[in-house]
Design a protein around this motif. Structure first.
Motif, mmCIF file in Angstrom:
data_model
loop_
_atom_site.group_PDB
_atom_site.id
_atom_site.type_symbol
_atom_site.label_atom_id
_atom_site.label_comp_id
_atom_site.label_asym_id
_atom_site.label_seq_id
_atom_site.Cartn_x
_atom_site.Cartn_y
_atom_site.Cartn_z
ATOM 1 N N ILE A 17 43.832 50.277 35.862
ATOM 2 C CA ILE A 17 42.408 50.389 36.270
ATOM 3 C C ILE A 17 42.581 50.253 37.845
ATOM 4 C CG2 ILE A 17 40.033 49.356 36.473
ATOM 5 C CD1 ILE A 17 40.510 50.037 33.547
ATOM 6 N N TYR A 18 41.784 51.464 38.308
ATOM 7 C CA TYR A 18 41.565 51.556 39.907
ATOM 8 C C TYR A 18 40.374 50.972 40.333
ATOM 9 C CZ TYR A 18 45.679 54.369 38.587
ATOM 10 O OH TYR A 18 47.039 54.778 38.129
ATOM 11 N N LEU A 19 40.330 50.039 41.062
ATOM 12 C CA LEU A 19 38.993 49.451 41.394
ATOM 13 C C LEU A 19 38.293 50.479 42.421
ATOM 14 C CD1 LEU A 19 39.383 45.693 41.762
ATOM 15 C CD2 LEU A 19 37.956 46.683 40.259
ATOM 16 N N GLY A 20 38.921 50.855 43.331
ATOM 17 C CA GLY A 20 38.197 52.057 43.961
ATOM 18 C C GLY A 20 37.850 53.269 43.300
ATOM 19 N N SER A 21 38.372 53.720 42.388
ATOM 20 C CA SER A 21 37.717 54.449 41.425
ATOM 21 C C SER A 21 36.837 54.151 40.695
ATOM 22 C CB SER A 21 38.984 55.386 40.606
ATOM 23 O OG SER A 21 39.760 55.964 41.409
ATOM 24 N N PHE A 22 36.967 53.013 40.206
ATOM 25 C CA PHE A 22 35.720 52.199 39.370
ATOM 26 C C PHE A 22 34.434 51.956 39.981
ATOM 27 C CE2 PHE A 22 33.913 48.407 37.813
ATOM 28 C CZ PHE A 22 34.258 48.415 36.334
ATOM 29 N N ILE A 23 34.761 51.577 41.367
ATOM 30 C CA ILE A 23 33.282 51.658 42.387
ATOM 31 C C ILE A 23 32.687 52.885 42.754
ATOM 32 C CG2 ILE A 23 32.586 50.706 44.486
ATOM 33 C CD1 ILE A 23 34.639 48.381 43.844
#
Lengths: 161, 262
Positions: free
Chosen positions: A3-9
């Motif tokens: 999971i890439y948090l940046g992409s997530f947000i």
């Protein structure tokens, strides 16, 4: 997988922005147009229903009017029949009266003329008798013969009348 | 195989990792959805709809049907925009990964916005060879929904929204009371349910689409023999993409309706 948090947000933000843009520029107007169409169709259905009821009402009224007109026509024909019969009777009766009157008049006239003729004749007879008398006198008849002559003459006249 | 995702990590924010290909595809998908939706609604008419407007109205009716099957339409009418955005984004996203891929081959370290995406170490450790050199292949084009970051972000958004709607429609008291129904013993179950909802909603979509792309990659290894299976599988993937978009949307609506009803 990770999971890439940046992409997530970024995904959450992008989805929110997409939602807002679609709502404002695409589906908001589209939905309002669809709503408008729905309303206009509802209106049309209602109008059509109302027109149908009106039409039925008119039809009923028309039928009643035709019925009334037919009755009226019937009445008029009936009236005409009776009045014409009455008139015919009237004409016949007045003709009969007239004929009666004319006949009466004719009889009256005949009687009158007869009377007149008798009167005229009497007058003539009078003058004739005077003429005759003078003629007889001229011939110098005897008294007996003269009176015989007058009597015969008068008798004759009386018989003739 | 052996394509790596281009991951960009800002130095000042080490946890804020961005998968550039995923984010790129999110933006591409959003733009395509926007273009389709706006192009279709340029010449709106409340008379007889034509062409694209007809299609979009069909989509609206479809989503209306989805909402109507899960909750009272009077209450649910406000969720139509959410449902439309979900189904269009997911469906277009699912389809985008099917027709092609876009790969860059790097023999040397590659830098993007001041951050190294391909490092010396990565090239050194790479097993992929190109013209006799060790190289790193970066995959740029894929379905955004083939990335768990995206699908979990969406499912978490949906679950959070259900809680917000619940508080808004039922009030905070009823909302909290629902965690202890039918008995206080159920409280842990309710907590697990919320957690499970988020995971299953996100991973179902991710799994289906990711597996589809993996299989396409596997079929591509077969060379010319793979043309017919590829066509069959891509056709099936369109079907899967549509089904998953539908499933995600209807489940979102089911979760919302569960939360806004007494």
């Amino acid at each position: 997988m990770s999971i890439y948090l940046g992409s997530f947000i970024i995904q959450i933000l992008a989805f929110g922005i997409l939602y807002w843009l679609l709502k404002k520029y695409a589906f908001g107007p589209l939905l309002s147009v669809m709503q408008k169409r729905q309303e206009s169709i509802e209106n049309q259905i209602q109008t059509a229903e109302k027109n149908r009821v009106d039409a039925e009402q008119y039809l009923k009224e028309q039928k009643e009017a035709i019925q009334a007109a037919r009755q009226e026509a019937q009445q008029i024909v009936e009236n005409a029949k009776t009045s014409s019969k009455k008139e015919a009777e009237e004409i016949v009766r007045s003709a009969r009266d007239e004929a009666e009157r004319l006949k009466e008049q004719a009889v009256q006239q005949i009687k009158h003329e007869t009377d007149q003729a008798i009167a005229k004749l009497r007058e003539q007879v009078g003058s004739l008798s005077v003429i005759l008398a003078s003629k007889i006198i001229e011939k110098e008849l005897d008294e007996k013969a003269q009176s015989q002559l007058i009597e015969d003459f008068m008798k004759e006249v009386g018989d003739r009348l | 195989m052996g394509h790596l995702p281009p991951v960009w990590t800002p130095e000042w924010l080490p946890w804020f990792q961005i998968n550039l290909s995923t984010t790129l595809m999110t933006i591409v998908t959003s733009i395509i959805v926007l273009i389709i939706a706006i192009a279709a609604t340029r010449s709106l008419t409340s008379g007889v709809p034509k062409g694209m407007q007809n299609f979009l109205e069909w989509v609206v009716d479809f989503v209306h049907g989805i909402i109507g099957s899960t909750m009272d339409l009077k209450k649910g009418a406000v969720f139509i925009h959410l449902g439309l955005t979900l189904i269009l984004f997911i469906f277009i996203g699912n389809l985008l990964g099917l027709p092609m891929n876009f790969i860059t081959i790097h023999e040397e370290p590659f830098t993007f916005l001041g951050q190294e995406i391909v490092t010396e170490q990565m090239i050194h450790e790479s097993e992929v060879e190109h013209n006799g050199h060790q190289v790193v292949e970066l995959a740029w084009w894929k379905s955004p929904t083939a990335d768990a970051s995206v699908t979990l972000a969406m499912s978490l958004t949906i679950v959070l929204l259900t809680h917000i709607f619940s508080v808004k429609y039922l009030g905070i008291k009823t909302y909290i009371k629902h965690y202890f129904e039918p008995s206080p013993l159920f409280f842990p179950l309710h907590l697990i349910e919320e957690f499970a909802k988020t995971l299953t909603l996100g991973f179902r979509l991710f799994g289906n689409i990711f597996a589809g792309e993996i299989l396409i990659a596997v079929i591509l290894l077969m060379g010319f023999a793979g043309i017919v299976p590829l066509m069959v599988w891509q056709g099936f993937s369109i079907f899967v993409g549509a089904i998953q978009a539908y499933v995600f949307t209807i489940l979102s609506m089911v979760y919302i309706s569960q939360k806004i009803q007494h």
